[in-house]
Each structure stands twice: as structure tokens, then as C-alpha cells.
Design a protein around this motif. Structure first.
Motif, PDB file in Angstrom:
ATOM      1  N   UNK A 126       0.832  -1.206   0.000  1.00 39.25           N
ATOM      2  CA  UNK A 126       0.000   0.000   0.000  1.00 39.25           C
ATOM      3  C   UNK A 126       0.872   1.263   0.000  1.00 39.25           C
ATOM      4  N   UNK A 127       0.357   2.382  -0.539  1.00 36.89           N
ATOM      5  CA  UNK A 127       1.119   3.643  -0.512  1.00 36.89           C
ATOM      6  C   UNK A 127       0.996   4.334   0.848  1.00 36.89           C
ATOM      7  N   UNK A 128       1.460   3.627   1.865  1.00 37.62           N
ATOM      8  CA  UNK A 128       1.412   4.102   3.250  1.00 37.62           C
ATOM      9  C   UNK A 128       2.761   3.817   3.889  1.00 37.62           C
ATOM     10  N   UNK A 129       3.252   4.757   4.682  1.00 39.03           N
ATOM     11  CA  UNK A 129       4.505   4.527   5.404  1.00 39.03           C
ATOM     12  C   UNK A 129       4.386   5.052   6.827  1.00 39.03           C
ATOM     13  N   UNK A 130       4.776   4.216   7.794  1.00 34.46           N
ATOM     14  CA  UNK A 130       4.900   4.674   9.175  1.00 34.46           C
ATOM     15  C   UNK A 130       6.268   5.337   9.280  1.00 34.46           C
ATOM     16  N   UNK A 131       6.282   6.647   9.447  1.00 31.63           N
ATOM     17  CA  UNK A 131       7.542   7.389   9.465  1.00 31.63           C
ATOM     18  C   UNK A 131       8.272   7.237  10.790  1.00 31.63           C
ATOM     19  N   UNK A 132       7.505   7.150  11.875  1.00 32.61           N
ATOM     20  CA  UNK A 132       8.132   6.997  13.186  1.00 32.61           C
ATOM     21  C   UNK A 132       7.128   6.422  14.167  1.00 32.61           C
ATOM     22  N   UNK A 133       7.654   5.830  15.229  1.00 30.99           N
ATOM     23  CA  UNK A 133       6.841   5.343  16.344  1.00 30.99           C
ATOM     24  C   UNK A 133       7.483   5.834  17.630  1.00 30.99           C
ATOM     25  N   UNK A 134       6.652   6.220  18.585  1.00 35.11           N
ATOM     26  CA  UNK A 134       7.168   6.719  19.862  1.00 35.11           C
ATOM     27  C   UNK A 134       6.277   6.223  20.988  1.00 35.11           C
ATOM     28  N   UNK A 135       6.877   5.902  22.126  1.00 41.32           N
ATOM     29  CA  UNK A 135       6.085   5.512  23.292  1.00 41.32           C
ATOM     30  C   UNK A 135       5.470   6.765  23.911  1.00 41.32           C
ATOM     31  N   UNK A 136       4.213   6.653  24.336  1.00 42.70           N
ATOM     32  CA  UNK A 136       3.508   7.757  24.987  1.00 42.70           C
ATOM     33  C   UNK A 136       2.747   7.195  26.180  1.00 42.70           C
ATOM     34  N   UNK A 137       2.355   8.077  27.096  1.00 47.35           N
ATOM     35  CA  UNK A 137       1.615   7.582  28.253  1.00 47.35           C
ATOM     36  C   UNK A 137       0.157   7.347  27.881  1.00 47.35           C
ATOM     37  N   UNK A 138      -0.568   6.673  28.759  1.00 49.10           N
ATOM     38  CA  UNK A 138      -1.935   6.264  28.443  1.00 49.10           C
ATOM     39  C   UNK A 138      -2.904   7.437  28.370  1.00 49.10           C
ATOM     40  N   UNK A 139      -2.477   8.614  28.826  1.00 49.07           N
ATOM     41  CA  UNK A 139      -3.328   9.804  28.737  1.00 49.07           C
ATOM     42  C   UNK A 139      -3.267  10.446  27.358  1.00 49.07           C
ATOM     43  N   UNK A 140      -2.248  10.106  26.588  1.00 49.06           N
ATOM     44  CA  UNK A 140      -2.105  10.693  25.254  1.00 49.06           C
ATOM     45  C   UNK A 140      -3.211  10.179  24.340  1.00 49.06           C
ATOM     46  N   UNK A 141      -3.851  11.111  23.625  1.00 51.10           N
ATOM     47  CA  UNK A 141      -4.890  10.755  22.662  1.00 51.10           C
ATOM     48  C   UNK A 141      -4.592  11.503  21.363  1.00 51.10           C
ATOM     49  N   UNK A 142      -4.402  10.764  20.286  1.00 51.70           N
ATOM     50  CA  UNK A 142      -3.983  11.380  19.026  1.00 51.70           C
ATOM     51  C   UNK A 142      -4.929  12.490  18.583  1.00 51.70           C
ATOM     52  N   UNK A 143      -6.216  12.290  18.788  1.00 55.23           N
ATOM     53  CA  UNK A 143      -7.193  13.288  18.342  1.00 55.23           C
ATOM     54  C   UNK A 143      -7.406  14.387  19.378  1.00 55.23           C
TER      55      UNK A 143
END
Length: 249
Positions: free
Chosen positions: A86-103
Motif C-alpha cells: 500500500x502507498x502508506x509509510x509509518x515514518x516513526x513510532x514513539x512511546x507515549x503515556x496512556x493519557x495521550x490521545x492522538x485526536x
């Protein structure tokens, strides 16, 4: 569970938008299936922006909860392995705490809309730009855009199926750049705000293009904004020119 934030790039052309839907290929659906092949017990894959069909991203952010803890590079490489067709790439991954919400943790979203002006048809970029055959007057477009910066009721620029509780939004910046390229001119319209209404950016671009080509006076943008009447808006700019470029936290 262990929460990770993923920064994602994708060409939206072959997808029916970001949000997962039954029996339809979407960006969220494809990535979540790839993650499940890596961690079958993963949960809560949620993106910062729900892009429409054909809209691209170079800086989408999503979070996901994995059952097993891994180093970030392993997460990035494993998901990309299962996304290779697919034309998709994960550029990076980072650990975050459980309070983090992407939206809901996002403080600002940045979008860019790209218009390619040239007399001949596009070849390589036909799914990456809105193609027009006329020159645009940037000064008039910037004049018109200034009416939209700040806090306003954007009902005129809101989709009829928008689920936001209020049409009031605050646009922090709109700036327009141009660059000559291969017998044409590429215009980039850059937008930033904490959040946007459904179709808001594409609605605004449709109106600014009318101003740029001389069909509308710049002042008409203020007139239709104050009308709060969706029927006064120009036609929606095509989805293929829109890019989600960055999420700030």
C-alpha cells in the motif's frame, strides 16, 4: 497495554478516506489490519485527523495500544512490513503515556492545499494536485483569506453532514506560496487551526480560487462568511489537492 504514537504518510488516492468502514478499503482499516498481524491483541487505533477519500497525509498521527512492549524501531519496521503493498509509510513510532490521545490531545492541525496551474494536462501529478489552466492572483487571494482568519461562524464553509457541535472555529493562519515548475505554477495554500469543520479547508480553497482567477472580488469572501449560508459557497475544491501535513501536541 503499551501505547505508541505513530507518524504516518500516505497517498490517499486508492482509499475511501481515513475512517474504517465495513467492506471498504480505508487508511485506518488497512493500517489496523497490519498492526494486528504484528500484535494480534492490539486495541484503540485512533487518528488525529479523519481525512476524506482522496486526501493525502505527510504528518498524520495516530495512537495504538499494543499488548506487548517493543522498541519503537521494531514497531515502525514491523508495521511497514505488512503495509508494503500500500502507498502508506509509518515514518516513526514513539512511546507515549496512556493519557495521550492522538485526536483529543492535539493542539493544532496543519493542512496544505496544492493547485497546479498550467495549460497542458498533468501526467505524474494528476492525483496530487487540483489542476487549473489559468494563473491565480495571489495578492487578491491573500486579501480574501484575511477575512477568514480568527474566530468566526463558518457555517458557509461547513459540510451538511458535519458532526461538529458548533460551526464556530478559529483559524490561526492562512498563507499562500507559489513556485514555477515545468511550464506551470504550483500554488500552496497553508492552513493552521486547533481543529477544522468537515470540508472547511476545501470549501475555503474553492472560494479563494474564484477570487484568484478574477470571478469573485476579494470582498465576496467576507460577504458569504457573514451570510452563514452554505449555498453561497463556491464548489468544493477536489480532495486530491489536500494534505494533512502536521499535528502539534
Amino acid at each position: 497495554m503499551h501505547r505508541y504514537a505513530l507518524t504516518i504518510e500516505y497517498d490517499g488516492s486508492p482509499f475511501h478516506g481515513w475512517q474504517v468502514q465495513n467492506n471498504i478499503t480505508t487508511v485506518q482499516g488497512v493500517i489496523f489490519e497490519a498492526i494486528k498481524k504484528f500484535d494480534v491483541n492490539c486495541k484503540n487505533f485512533i487518528g488525529a485527523g479523519r481525512t476524506d477519500a482522496g486526501v493525502h497525509a505527510i504528518g498524520q498521527v495516530a495512537h495504538v495500544d499494543l499488548a506487548t512492549k517493543h522498541d519503537c524501531e521494531t514497531v515502525r519496521r514491523a508495521i511497514n512490513y505488512y503495509l508494503s503493498k500500500y502507498p502508506i509509510s509509518i515514518l516513526s513510532a514513539a512511546t507515549v503515556d496512556e493519557e495521550f490521545h492522538a485526536r483529543f490531545s492535539a493542539k493544532k492541525r496543519h493542512y496544505t492545499y496544492k493547485i497546479f496551474s498550467r495549460k497542458t494536462d498533468l501526467t505524474f501529478e494528476r492525483t496530487q494536485y487540483w489542476h487549473v489552466r489559468h494563473i491565480l492572483n495571489i495578492s487578491n487571494m491573500e486579501f480574501a483569506a484575511n477575512y477568514l482568519i480568527g474566530k468566526h461562524d463558518f457555517s458557509t464553509f461547513r459540510s451538511s453532514i458535519c458532526q461538529a457541535s458548533s460551526p464556530v472555529k478559529t483559524i490561526d493562519t492562512i498563507n499562500i506560496q507559489s513556485e514555477k515548475i515545468r511550464d506551470g505554477i504550483v500554488y500552496q495554500l497553508n492552513f493552521s487551526a486547533r481543529s477544522f469543520l468537515h470540508h472547511q479547508v476545501r470549501s475555503i480553497v474553492g472560494c479563494l480560487e474564484k477570487v484568484g482567477c478574477g470571478k469573485w472580488a476579494p470582498e465576496k469572501t467576507q460577504e458569504i462568511l457573514l451570510s452563514k449560508d452554505r449555498s453561497k459557497c463556491a464548489a468544493l475544491a477536489p480532495s486530491k489537492g489536500l494534505y494533512l501535513t502536521k499535528i502539534e501536541y
